[in-house]
Design an enzyme around this catalytic site. Structure first.
Site, PDB file in Angstrom:
ATOM      1  N   LYS A 100       0.849  -1.186   0.000  1.00  0.00           N
ATOM      2  CA  LYS A 100       0.000   0.000   0.000  1.00  0.00           C
ATOM      3  C   LYS A 100       0.887   1.240   0.000  1.00  0.00           C
ATOM      4  O   LYS A 100       1.697   1.444   0.917  1.00  0.00           O
ATOM      5  CB  LYS A 100      -0.931   0.026   1.214  1.00  0.00           C
ATOM      6  CG  LYS A 100      -1.841   1.253   1.212  1.00  0.00           C
ATOM      7  CD  LYS A 100      -2.451   1.506   2.562  1.00  0.00           C
ATOM      8  CE  LYS A 100      -3.058   2.909   2.596  1.00  0.00           C
ATOM      9  NZ  LYS A 100      -3.470   3.296   3.953  1.00  0.00           N
ATOM     10  N   GLY A 161      -7.819   9.740  10.126  1.00  0.00           N
ATOM     11  CA  GLY A 161      -8.029   9.874  11.557  1.00  0.00           C
ATOM     12  C   GLY A 161      -9.085  10.880  11.964  1.00  0.00           C
ATOM     13  O   GLY A 161      -9.296  11.105  13.161  1.00  0.00           O
ATOM     14  N   GLY A 188     -10.855   8.291   7.054  1.00  0.00           N
ATOM     15  CA  GLY A 188     -11.990   9.139   7.387  1.00  0.00           C
ATOM     16  C   GLY A 188     -13.208   8.433   7.938  1.00  0.00           C
ATOM     17  O   GLY A 188     -14.117   9.084   8.453  1.00  0.00           O
ATOM     18  N   ASN A 209      -8.478   2.118  10.340  1.00  0.00           N
ATOM     19  CA  ASN A 209      -7.667   1.852  11.526  1.00  0.00           C
ATOM     20  C   ASN A 209      -8.212   2.633  12.727  1.00  0.00           C
ATOM     21  O   ASN A 209      -8.710   2.062  13.689  1.00  0.00           O
ATOM     22  CB  ASN A 209      -6.212   2.211  11.261  1.00  0.00           C
ATOM     23  CG  ASN A 209      -5.273   1.805  12.401  1.00  0.00           C
ATOM     24  OD1 ASN A 209      -4.072   1.968  12.282  1.00  0.00           O
ATOM     25  ND2 ASN A 209      -5.767   1.284  13.492  1.00  0.00           N
TER      26      ASN A 209
END
Length: 260
Positions: A100, A161, A188, A209
């Site tokens: 990634k 985040g 997001g 995450n």
């Protein structure tokens, strides 16, 4: 079986999950298990997966035989730095090609630096990497990355985040409509309804995450996200009813009413 296919490999889960920000490795493992994810992303510059033999190794609790470990370039701010990081990742993960890419343009917003992202992607594809790429929700640049050979396009829903959810569904829909490779929302997502909406719009998957790791009960939130992604995908495949403004439409038939 309706599988997510990335670079020729099929996955039952359309939820990809990160490994940062948890209280400890035990919570990381429990949340990942609850999520049902098969692809687990790891920030190579922030997480030890063998670079430092003196530090705890994440791969001791996240089994590479069970999960696809997806190395990412979080924390990189130029193409050269990102490319070097993924060469290190390939060495640590025995030649794994799937990676990634993210190249950040601003330390405050963590918005992607698209010129550097495009440059890094071009180099990595040429070097045989299978590149999943974090990018702005710009349909033109997303298409450029696909044409370059990236195996998945990963536009942000909102800032990393932030938990703000999908702020521009129209751009996201344009990217999905024009893509021939999987499109996954990356960054997001804040709660389960955000993940469901991404899937209802036609995204092939969701990577998250913070939404899990920073929840008050991360393991429970991971379970909620699993269900949301599955429900959103089913709703997309089912096809929602058309919206009808300013006109009521009874749920039951009006034909054959008593007294009519």
């Amino acid at each position: 079986m309706d599988q997510l296919v990335i670079a020729g490999r099929g996955y039952h889960s359309r939820l990809l999950i990160g490994t940062g920000k948890y209280r400890d490795f035990d919570e990381t493992r429990a949340a990942i298990e609850a999520s049902g994810a098969e692809i687990v992303t790891v920030a190579i510059r922030r997480t030890n997966i063998g670079q430092d033999p003196k530090q705890p190794n994440l791969l001791e609790v996240i089994d590479p035989a069970r999960y696809v470990i997806l190395p990412n370039t979080a924390g990189c701010h130029d193409a050269g730095e990102a490319v070097r990081t993924l060469f290190l990742a390939r060495e640590l993960l025995d030649g794994q090609a799937l990676v990634k890419l993210e190249v950040l343009g601003d330390t405050n917003t963590l918005f992607p630096n698209m010129p550097e992202t495009l440059e890094a992607a071009k180099t990595l594809v040429k070097e045989g990497f299978q590149v999943m790429v974090y990018c702005a929700d710009d349909p033109i640049q997303a298409k450029m990355l696909e044409d370059m050979g990236c195996v998945a396009i990963m536009p942000l829903a909102s800032l990393i985040g932030s938990g703000m959810g999908i702020l521009n569904p129209w751009n996201l829909a344009l990217i999905i409509e024009n893509a021939r490779v999987p499109v996954l929302v990356d960054a997001g997502v804040g709660t389960a309804s955000d993940a469901a909406l991404a899937m209802e719009l036609g995204c092939d998957g969701v990577l998250m995450n913070s939404a899990v790791a920073l929840a008050q009960a991360p393991v429970l939130m991971a379970s909620a996200m699993k269900k949301a992604v599955e429900a959103g995908r089913e709703a997309y495949l089912a096809g929602r009813m058309p919206k009808k403004f300013y006109r009521a439409d009874p749920s039951s038939s009006t034909a054959g009413l008593i007294g009519v």
